[in-house]
Design an enzyme around this catalytic site. Structure first.
Site, PDB file in Angstrom:
ATOM      1  N   HIS A 160       0.836  -1.222   0.000  1.00 53.84           N
ATOM      2  CA  HIS A 160       0.000   0.000   0.000  1.00 53.84           C
ATOM      3  C   HIS A 160       0.865   1.264   0.000  1.00 53.84           C
ATOM      4  O   HIS A 160       0.428   2.314   0.450  1.00 53.84           O
ATOM      5  CB  HIS A 160      -0.946   0.042   1.202  1.00 53.84           C
ATOM      6  CG  HIS A 160      -1.686  -1.237   1.431  1.00 53.84           C
ATOM      7  ND1 HIS A 160      -2.915  -1.489   0.874  1.00 53.84           N
ATOM      8  CD2 HIS A 160      -1.340  -2.350   2.133  1.00 53.84           C
ATOM      9  CE1 HIS A 160      -3.317  -2.700   1.246  1.00 53.84           C
ATOM     10  NE2 HIS A 160      -2.375  -3.250   1.998  1.00 53.84           N
ATOM     11  N   SER A 281      14.484  21.664 -16.393  1.00 61.63           N
ATOM     12  CA  SER A 281      13.259  22.426 -16.630  1.00 61.63           C
ATOM     13  C   SER A 281      13.622  23.729 -17.332  1.00 61.63           C
ATOM     14  O   SER A 281      14.711  24.260 -17.133  1.00 61.63           O
ATOM     15  CB  SER A 281      12.586  22.710 -15.285  1.00 61.63           C
ATOM     16  OG  SER A 281      11.771  23.858 -15.383  1.00 61.63           O
ATOM     17  N   LYS A 287      15.537  21.853 -11.056  1.00 62.33           N
ATOM     18  CA  LYS A 287      14.928  20.575 -11.436  1.00 62.33           C
ATOM     19  C   LYS A 287      15.869  19.596 -12.133  1.00 62.33           C
ATOM     20  O   LYS A 287      16.704  19.977 -12.938  1.00 62.33           O
ATOM     21  CB  LYS A 287      13.720  20.833 -12.370  1.00 62.33           C
ATOM     22  CG  LYS A 287      12.539  21.484 -11.686  1.00 62.33           C
ATOM     23  CD  LYS A 287      11.929  20.669 -10.562  1.00 62.33           C
ATOM     24  CE  LYS A 287      11.033  19.581 -11.065  1.00 62.33           C
ATOM     25  NZ  LYS A 287       9.802  20.038 -11.704  1.00 62.33           N
ATOM     26  N   GLU A 294       9.353   8.492 -17.088  1.00 57.49           N
ATOM     27  CA  GLU A 294       7.977   8.956 -17.319  1.00 57.49           C
ATOM     28  C   GLU A 294       7.494   8.595 -18.720  1.00 57.49           C
ATOM     29  O   GLU A 294       6.343   8.206 -18.916  1.00 57.49           O
ATOM     30  CB  GLU A 294       7.895  10.470 -17.107  1.00 57.49           C
ATOM     31  CG  GLU A 294       8.029  10.855 -15.640  1.00 57.49           C
ATOM     32  CD  GLU A 294       8.196  12.357 -15.441  1.00 57.49           C
ATOM     33  OE1 GLU A 294       7.569  13.136 -16.167  1.00 57.49           O
ATOM     34  OE2 GLU A 294       8.965  12.744 -14.552  1.00 57.49           O
TER      35      GLU A 294
END
Ligand code: ARG
Length: 461
Positions: A160, A281, A287, A294
């Site tokens: 979980h 970024s 970043k 992704e």
């Protein structure tokens, strides 16, 4: 787009086909990637026609030489695909005939584009599945390499996404090792299903020519020939087997991607990607984004979608060939391309990432990760597990309220909860001990993981 004068089937028609139809019908813009398979199939067919005396040896020789030259010229970029051709099959046949004349016109004897395209696709699937298998082997090696370096790197195991029990990073990565091993096995099965040769089925009902199908199968490296001509030209099960197997590969890569993305967050900081496998970024200077992971996660959807496309395309078509089936190619090609590129980016990303052992250990020291071991301690002293579970449950509740860990509870407190507690409780709940003692086959203890690696390596041979 196709010019009517070039169409081999124009004899039956008195009017030209509409421009829009030609555009709609044409598949060369995508099926041109089958050129090697198409030429290999035609060479085998021509040799067989010659051997059987259906065409002369001279014609066979002319065809084989002509096709070999066409193959070389396409490979070197000397010959480019004619966008006006209907598909790759027509392009190669008409190029051959333009060059060698009469003999070229004899190539298609006893053959239809229906069994021809089925053959090309089977050859393609066999080749591509082998390539992807080789990539999976490389990926597996990288996983094993990383695992071997982290046999003792303790990290939290989750259920979980809540801290559950301690494992090691090696053990966690090797879970993916198992998935990849199954993927390789699945691809082997796809290759086995695909390894059946359809030439000789003709358009749908075989042929009256005395073709030697076994000879063609041997030439092209097939184990068997298809048993029913209607099925042979309209079976695309192997295409769906392949896209299903590729969907499974993507699903596994996507899960690892999702974890990598989490591990890279400020909150986890379990790993850091190499600069070469991260991106920045345009506005936020701080970043470092895990774009590769992704994109792998994102592209998984299109691979699933391709499988859905194929299943839906096939479900309502009557026997045998229907033009709907031309739609099989883009779905299959896209899945192959996507898995290939995903694996080629992800393999070095995993290989070059830095594992932050200290952070992993720190995270594993939180969240009462040793609560099960605390209960097991009592159980081993004769307390029934359910009773032990209850004692530790209420102890955890108290600890949460007081903001302390199980290691920080005093022996007096332990003993007030249950008389079976003794000083060795602290050893039993020690993080390293919790992992070390899970020596069971398939468990996270370094000794067990070493055995896991040996078995995996053997499986891969
Ligand atoms: N381009 C076609 C396909 O990909 C080749 C087979 C055409 N056969 C036919 N009878 N029109 O399916």
């Amino acid at each position: 787009m196709p010019v009517d004068g070039k169409k081999v089937w124009k004899g039956r028609f008195s009017e030209k086909s509409a421009y829009e139809v030609d555009v709609f019908n044409s598949s060369i813009s995508f099926d041109h990637i089958l050129y090697q398979e198409d030429i290999a199939g035609s060479i085998a067919h021509a040799k067989m026609l010659g051997k059987q005396g259906i065409i002369s040896n001279e014609d066979t020789q002319g065809i084989v030489e002509g096709l070999t030259t066409i193959l070389e010229e396409i490979k070197s970029g000397q010959l480019s695909f004619d966008v006006q051709a209907e598909d790759i099959h027509m392009f190669i046949e008409s190029t051959l005939t333009n060059r060698i004349g009469e003999a070229g016109k004899r190539l298609h004897t006893g053959r239809s584009r229906n069994d021809q395209v089925a053959l090309d696709l089977r050859l393609y699937v066999k080749n591509q599945m082998s390539e992807i298998k080789a990539q999976l082997h490389q990926f597996e090696e990288v996983i094993i390499e990383q695992a071997e370096q982290h046999l003792h790197t303790i990290m939290p195991g989750y259920t979980h996404l809540q801290i559950a029990q301690p494992v090691t990073f090696a053990h966690h990565l090797l879970a993916y090792g198992q998935m990849i091993a199954r993927d390789i096995k699945r691809l082997n099965e796809v290759i086995e299903h695909t390894d059946v040769m359809p030439l000789g089925n003709g358009a749908l009902a075989g042929t009256t020519y005395p073709l030697d199908r076994q000879f063609v199968a041997e030439q092209l490296g097939f184990k068997a020939v298809t048993a029913n001509s209607l099925d042979g030209v309209s079976d695309r099960d192997f295409v769906m087997d392949a896209t299903y197997a590729l969907s499974m590969v993507m699903m596994h890569l996507s899960r690892l991607s999702e974890e990598t993305i989490l591990w890279c967050t400020q909150e986890f900081q379990f790993v850091e990607l190499a600069d070469a496998f991260a991106t920045g970024s345009s506005i936020m200077p701080q970043k470092k984004n895990p774009d590769v992971a992704e994109l792998v996660r994102g592209k998984t959807g299109r691979v699933y979608g391709n499988l859905q496309t194929l299943l839906t395309m096939m479900k309502g078509i009557p026997l045998a060939y229907n033009k709907d089936m031309q739609e099989d190619k883009e779905a299959l090609f896209d899945s192959v391309r996507t898995v290939t590129i995903a694996l080629s980016a992800m393999t070095p990303m995993i290989q070059t990432m830095t594992v932050k052992k200290e952070r992993m250990r720190q995270a594993a020291s939180k969240g009462f990760i040793n609560a099960t071991d605390c209960a097991d301690y009592l159980t081993k002293k004769g307390v029934p597990f359910r009773e032990a579970y209850e004692v530790i449950g209420s102890l955890v509740k108290t600890c949460v309220e007081e903001g302390i860990t199980l290691e920080e509870v005093s022996l007096e407190t332990y003993q007030s909860l249950h008389p079976s507690f003794e000083i060795d409780i602290y050893e039993a709940i020690d993080l390293d001990q919790c992992v070390m003692k899970r020596m069971i086959e398939g468990g996270p203890a370094p000794e067990a993981v070493k055995k896991q690696i040996i078995r995996l390596k053997e499986q891969l041979k």
